[in-house]
Enzyme design. Structure first.
Site, PDB file in Angstrom:
ATOM      1  CG  HIS A 249       0.231  -1.828  -5.978  1.00 37.20           C
ATOM      2  ND1 HIS A 249       1.205  -2.722  -5.101  1.00 37.20           N
ATOM      3  CD2 HIS A 249       0.152  -0.581  -5.771  1.00 37.20           C
ATOM      4  CE1 HIS A 249       1.787  -0.374  -4.521  1.00 37.20           C
ATOM      5  NE2 HIS A 249       0.712  -0.182  -5.315  1.00 37.20           N
TER       6      HIS A 249
ATOM      7  CE  LYS B 189      -0.505  -9.191  -6.746  1.00 37.41           C
ATOM      8  NZ  LYS B 189      -0.875  -7.923  -6.542  1.00 37.41           N
TER       9      LYS B 189
ATOM     10  CE1 TYR C 265       3.297  -9.190  -0.753  1.00 39.86           C
ATOM     11  CE2 TYR C 265       2.963  -9.793  -2.759  1.00 39.86           C
ATOM     12  CZ  TYR C 265       3.159  -8.615  -2.359  1.00 39.86           C
ATOM     13  OH  TYR C 265       3.838  -7.846  -2.788  1.00 39.86           O
TER      14      TYR C 265
HETATM   15  C1  LIG Z   1       6.459  -5.843  -6.140  1.00 36.37           C
HETATM   16  C2  LIG Z   1       7.577  -5.933  -6.190  1.00 36.37           C
HETATM   17  C3  LIG Z   1       8.574  -4.531  -6.258  1.00 36.37           C
HETATM   18  N1  LIG Z   1      10.127  -4.798  -6.229  1.00 36.37           N
HETATM   19  C4  LIG Z   1      10.575  -3.640  -5.844  1.00 36.37           C
HETATM   20  C5  LIG Z   1      10.202  -1.942  -6.598  1.00 36.37           C
HETATM   21  C6  LIG Z   1      10.644  -1.355  -5.892  1.00 36.37           C
HETATM   22  O1  LIG Z   1      12.075  -0.937  -5.795  1.00 36.37           O
HETATM   23  C7  LIG Z   1      10.523  -1.600  -3.978  1.00 36.37           C
HETATM   24  C8  LIG Z   1       9.269  -1.495  -3.558  1.00 36.37           C
HETATM   25  O2  LIG Z   1       7.820  -2.022  -4.296  1.00 36.37           O
HETATM   26  P1  LIG Z   1       6.670  -1.234  -4.202  1.00 36.37           P
HETATM   27  O3  LIG Z   1       6.300   0.164  -4.107  1.00 36.37           O
HETATM   28  O4  LIG Z   1       5.927  -1.842  -5.490  1.00 36.37           O
HETATM   29  O5  LIG Z   1       6.120  -2.229  -3.000  1.00 36.37           O
HETATM   30  P2  LIG Z   1       4.650  -2.736  -2.960  1.00 36.37           P
HETATM   31  O6  LIG Z   1       4.386  -1.386  -2.557  1.00 36.37           O
HETATM   32  O7  LIG Z   1       4.327  -3.328  -1.892  1.00 36.37           O
HETATM   33  O8  LIG Z   1       3.769  -3.278  -3.909  1.00 36.37           O
HETATM   34  C9  LIG Z   1       2.793  -4.871  -4.357  1.00 36.37           C
HETATM   35  O9  LIG Z   1       2.083  -3.889  -3.051  1.00 36.37           O
HETATM   36  C10 LIG Z   1       0.474  -4.639  -3.313  1.00 36.37           C
HETATM   37  C11 LIG Z   1       0.518  -5.307  -1.713  1.00 36.37           C
HETATM   38  C12 LIG Z   1       0.697  -5.852  -4.124  1.00 36.37           C
HETATM   39  O10 LIG Z   1      -0.677  -6.580  -4.295  1.00 36.37           O
HETATM   40  C13 LIG Z   1       1.606  -5.919  -4.875  1.00 36.37           C
HETATM   41  O11 LIG Z   1       2.254  -7.076  -5.335  1.00 36.37           O
HETATM   42  C14 LIG Z   1       2.947  -4.819  -4.777  1.00 36.37           C
HETATM   43  O12 LIG Z   1       2.817  -4.418  -5.785  1.00 36.37           O
HETATM   44  O13 LIG Z   1      10.914  -3.172  -4.353  1.00 36.37           O
HETATM   45  C15 LIG Z   1      10.825  -5.424  -6.871  1.00 36.37           C
HETATM   46  O14 LIG Z   1      12.081  -5.744  -6.758  1.00 36.37           O
HETATM   47  N2  LIG Z   1       9.865  -6.938  -7.090  1.00 36.37           N
HETATM   48  C16 LIG Z   1       8.064  -6.589  -6.976  1.00 36.37           C
HETATM   49  O15 LIG Z   1       7.596  -7.878  -6.679  1.00 36.37           O
END
Ligand SMILES: Cc1cn([C@H]2C[C@H](O)[C@@H](COP(=O)(O)OP(=O)(O)O[C@H]3O[C@H](C)C(=O)[C@H](O)[C@H]3O)O2)c(=O)[nH]c1=O
Length: 187
Positions: free
Chosen positions: A63, A73, A133
């Site tokens: 991401h 980050k 993070y």
């Molecule tokens: C990233 C983020 C997500 N969300 C909500 C959006 C979705 O409904 C839920 C899960 O989000 P997501 O699937 O994008 O989460 P990760 O897959 O852990 O995303 C992270 O994964 C990799 C490791 C990264 O480096 C980024 O910081 C970030 O993209 O949380 C939020 O409300 N705020 C946020 O800052």
């Protein structure tokens, strides 16, 4: 100096080892201090803290956020162990499409600073991993982008064959179609 800073293969990416103060009660460590980090050149101010818990074999990534919401980050794994990956996605960089990995874990207490122009992801090696993070820009769904985890042009040697992915991450584009306007600015 309560931190030991070490530049990695991508010199903008920094591995940070905090100083641990142990006594009969347990331990204490500083995990971020602007004055020490800025002395080393990490001058971004962090505006959002994130916390995720993932089971073994979960892969979150790759991401990044597009400008003007590109996020620096500071990543820590404080429970369990992750294989953390950073990819250079600056099209004019001599290390474009190359990747580095580092093990971050409860055991090694290491932290990774990833500047905004890299893609980031990790896969969980322990039964569970809890990752916190700091981000230098707030979350912006309109700027949130990703790259498919097993892009053959990047060819990351993930230590997990069939990772558990979100539906969204299963459909990410390859790097060659990933939208970003990041430019290489040699130090
Ligand atoms: C990233 C983020 C997500 N969300 C909500 C959006 C979705 O409904 C839920 C899960 O989000 P997501 O699937 O994008 O989460 P990760 O897959 O852990 O995303 C992270 O994964 C990799 C490791 C990264 O480096 C980024 O910081 C970030 O993209 O949380 C939020 O409300 N705020 C946020 O800052």
């Amino acid at each position: 100096m309560p931190f030991n800073f070490k530049r990695l293969y991508f010199p903008e990416v920094v591995l940070i080892e905090p100083k641990i103060f142990e006594d009969n009660r347990g331990f204490f460590m500083e995990i971020y201090k602007y004055s020490d980090f800025s002395k080393f050149g990490i001058r971004e101010s962090f505006v959002q803290d994130n916390y995720s818990k993932s089971a073994k074999d979960v892969l979150r990534g790759l991401h990044y956020q597009k400008n003007p919401m590109a996020q620096g980050k500071l990543v820590r794994c404080f429970k369990g162990e992750i294989f953390d990956v950073v990819v250079d996605i600056r099209k004019d960089s001599p290390t474009y499409s190359q990747w580095i990995s580092i093990i971050l874990s409860e055991e090694n207490n290491l932290m990774l600073y990833i500047p905004p122009v890299f893609a980031h992801g990790f896969v969980v090696l322990s039964d569970y991993a809890e990752v916190v993070y700091k981000c230098s820009k707030e979350y912006s769904p309109d700027h949130e982008k990703g790259i498919i985890w097993n892009d053959p042009d990047i060819n990351i040697k993930w230590p997990v064959e069939n990772p558990i992915l979100s539906e969204k991450d299963k459909k990410r584009p390859p790097l060659k179609f990933a939208e970003n306007n990041f430019r290489y600015l040699p130090k």
